[in-house]
Design a protein around this motif. Structure first.
Motif, PDB file in Angstrom:
ATOM      1  N   VAL A 246       5.218  34.473   0.626  1.00  0.00           N
ATOM      2  CA  VAL A 246       4.745  33.219  -0.422  1.00  0.00           C
ATOM      3  C   VAL A 246       5.170  34.125  -1.753  1.00  0.00           C
ATOM      4  O   VAL A 246       5.560  33.235  -2.796  1.00  0.00           O
ATOM      5  N   ARG A 247       4.933  35.173  -2.133  1.00  0.00           N
ATOM      6  CA  ARG A 247       5.077  35.744  -3.416  1.00  0.00           C
ATOM      7  C   ARG A 247       6.783  35.449  -3.749  1.00  0.00           C
ATOM      8  O   ARG A 247       7.111  35.453  -4.838  1.00  0.00           O
ATOM      9  N   ALA A 250       7.393  32.022  -4.562  1.00  0.00           N
ATOM     10  CA  ALA A 250       6.567  31.630  -6.050  1.00  0.00           C
ATOM     11  C   ALA A 250       7.340  32.602  -7.077  1.00  0.00           C
ATOM     12  O   ALA A 250       7.484  31.997  -8.244  1.00  0.00           O
ATOM     13  N   PRO A 256       3.450  25.115  -5.208  1.00  0.00           N
ATOM     14  CA  PRO A 256       2.534  25.822  -4.246  1.00  0.00           C
ATOM     15  C   PRO A 256       2.862  25.151  -2.771  1.00  0.00           C
ATOM     16  O   PRO A 256       2.546  26.109  -1.880  1.00  0.00           O
ATOM     17  N   ALA A 259       5.591  27.406  -1.213  1.00  0.00           N
ATOM     18  CA  ALA A 259       5.029  28.757  -1.359  1.00  0.00           C
ATOM     19  C   ALA A 259       4.126  28.881  -0.057  1.00  0.00           C
ATOM     20  O   ALA A 259       4.426  29.868   0.981  1.00  0.00           O
ATOM     21  N   TRP A 388      -2.763  32.738  -0.195  1.00  0.00           N
ATOM     22  CA  TRP A 388      -1.568  32.599  -0.649  1.00  0.00           C
ATOM     23  C   TRP A 388      -1.571  31.776  -1.744  1.00  0.00           C
ATOM     24  O   TRP A 388      -0.615  32.079  -2.842  1.00  0.00           O
ATOM     25  N   ILE A 389      -2.359  30.842  -2.069  1.00  0.00           N
ATOM     26  CA  ILE A 389      -2.446  30.223  -3.537  1.00  0.00           C
ATOM     27  C   ILE A 389      -2.870  31.289  -4.538  1.00  0.00           C
ATOM     28  O   ILE A 389      -2.070  31.364  -5.568  1.00  0.00           O
ATOM     29  N   HIS A 391      -1.947  34.568  -4.811  1.00  0.00           N
ATOM     30  CA  HIS A 391      -1.009  35.295  -4.638  1.00  0.00           C
ATOM     31  C   HIS A 391       0.169  34.375  -5.572  1.00  0.00           C
ATOM     32  O   HIS A 391       0.963  35.042  -6.383  1.00  0.00           O
ATOM     33  N   THR A 392       0.337  33.072  -5.197  1.00  0.00           N
ATOM     34  CA  THR A 392       1.114  32.408  -6.126  1.00  0.00           C
ATOM     35  C   THR A 392       0.834  32.174  -7.424  1.00  0.00           C
ATOM     36  O   THR A 392       1.736  32.306  -8.343  1.00  0.00           O
ATOM     37  N   GLU A 395       1.929  35.488  -9.099  1.00  0.00           N
ATOM     38  CA  GLU A 395       3.243  35.477  -9.205  1.00  0.00           C
ATOM     39  C   GLU A 395       3.771  34.489 -10.450  1.00  0.00           C
ATOM     40  O   GLU A 395       4.959  35.149 -10.921  1.00  0.00           O
ATOM     41  N   TYR A 396       3.172  33.346 -10.462  1.00  0.00           N
ATOM     42  CA  TYR A 396       3.831  32.712 -11.664  1.00  0.00           C
ATOM     43  C   TYR A 396       3.579  33.133 -12.958  1.00  0.00           C
ATOM     44  O   TYR A 396       4.302  32.904 -13.910  1.00  0.00           O
TER      45      TYR A 396
END
Length: 421
Positions: A246-247, A250, A256, A259, A388-389, A391-392, A395-396
């Motif tokens: 996921v990262r 992202a 999203p 990801a 996951w969201i 971490h997304t 990462e953004y």
């Protein structure tokens, strides 16, 4: 010039600088500066008149030095990948969400509330996630077109892709937009799954909606609480393989939905998301044969590890398993499966000390609730989508495309002759 870009008339006075200047010093976009603020890495002060914000020059310079001194991604030891995160800490057989004991959070708050804490660092009592009818409709049509034997993870991935196609704002990567996506994507994934009961509802706590997609039985309050707690316990667990995927997505600024789809793709690997299903089948076998000994012998004879035991990050018992087992003890229907799980642990302990992990506890929940073996994977995937969201979003806020390691080439050294036809 936008409000965010507008320089304050008193820039430089009192050591304060504009958003634009802060972005230049940090080497990031203005949007990333505000992401640093939302994550507590940088303080800000609103301009008089409400136009933009100002930042303390010394604080910005200190952050810039830290970013240069502490690479966002490093390999301190061979074969180890390290990524800075403020989401989850695993330490001494306990784990924490933003510094708060995760098992205590899961015991006192719903899955939705824990997800909000993970995303924003703010608890929203009574938080519920609701999906737009248009999103649910397109996701259901896509999922219903799949073959009957399709795995639940495949169904979730197709639902995520369909929901993305129906969202024209999916490429808006601002924090508020991503949070809005998260609050509608997760219930869309659940609503897109085929129901096991005809009287299911698409409102109320997410755990109640998910139960109707996993079991045809009427759920007791204790069972719903166990499912809700399982979701909250599984919401994140540092950089598991799916979370790293996921990262990476992202980092390339995938939206999203994409990801999350990357995470679901990795989750379906047999070494990641399928573990609870293997433990589920093992428990049913133990119940059928009346004892764990021959079942464990068969697993070992086939060259397989006993599922549901041990975890590389915990020397002792997985704290997630301990928390879920405690709730399952209050459910009469779970007693046989719970006894079978204890038999598995006790039998293996004769030769090697291996503690129960979350996969075994999840298997007790699914096996005792009339759910299929694949239900644990579904619970895991829905729960982990919130992580996951998180971490997304994190990462953004980092430099784009930073997850680009160099390959260690071990092939033939060039130049080599052209291959003969």
């Amino acid at each position: 010039m936008t409000d965010r870009e507008a320089a304050p008339a008193h820039e430089g006075e009192g050591g304060r600088i504009s958003t634009r200047k802060a972005a230049e010093l940090l080497g990031v976009k203005p949007e990333t500066v505000y992401a640093y603020v939302s994550r507590g890495r940088l303080g800000s002060r609103s301009n008089p008149g409400g136009r933009g914000s100002t930042f303390d020059l010394k604080e910005v310079e200190a952050l810039a030095r830290r970013n240069r001194r502490e690479p966002a991604m490093s390999s301190p030891t061979a074969g180890t990948l390290s990524v800075r995160t403020r989401i989850t800490l695993i330490d001494k057989d306990r784990y924490y969400f933003r510094g708060v004991d995760a098992t205590e959070l899961a015991a006192r708050h719903s899955y939705e509330e824990v997800a909000e804490w993970l995303w924003t660092g703010v608890l929203r009592p009574g938080a519920t996630f609701t999906a737009p009818e248009a999103s649910v409709s397109v996701a259901r049509r896509a999922v219903d077109s799949l073959p009957e034997h399709t795995s639940p993870t495949d169904r979730l991935r197709v639902a995520a892709i369909a929901a993305a196609a129906a969202d024209p704002l999916r490429f808006d990567l601002s924090e508020q937009s991503v949070l809005g996506t998260a609050r509608t994507l997760i219930p869309t994934l659940v609503a897109a799954l085929p129901p096991k009961r005809h009287d299911q509802r698409d409102d109320g706590p997410l755990a109640h909606r998910l139960w109707a997609r996993l079991s045809g039985r009427e759920a007791s309050e204790a069972s719903l609480r166990a499912l809700d707690t399982a979701l909250a316990l599984l919401v994140d667990h540092d950089l598991a393989a799916s979370t790293l995927a996921v990262r990476v997505a992202a980092s390339a600024r995938a939206h999203p939905y994409a990801a999350v789809s990357a995470g679901l793709g990795v989750l379906e690997g047999p070494l990641h998301g399928a573990a609870s299903g293997l433990a589920h089948r093992m428990l049913l076998d133990v119940l059928d044969r009346g004892t764990a000994a021959p079942v464990i012998a068969d697993e070992l004879r086939a060259g397989r590890r006993v599922p549901g035991l041990g975890h590389r990050l915990y020397a002792g018992e997985d704290p997630r398993a301990r928390a879920l087992f405690a709730l399952l003890e209050d459910i009469p229907e779970a007693a046989p499966a719970l006894a079978a799980a204890h038999d598995v642990v006790a039998t293996t302990a004769r030769h090697v000390t291996l503690h129960a992990n979350i996969d075994l506890a999840l298997a007790v929940l699914t096996a005792s609730s009339g759910m299929p073996a694949s239900a644990g994977e579904t619970i895991f995937a829905v729960a982990r989508t919130a992580g996951w969201i998180a971490h997304t979003l994190e990462e953004y806020g980092e430099a784009p495309l930073r997850m680009r390691p160099s390959g260690h080439y071990v092939g033939e050294r060039p130049p080599q002759p052209l291959p003969e036809q």
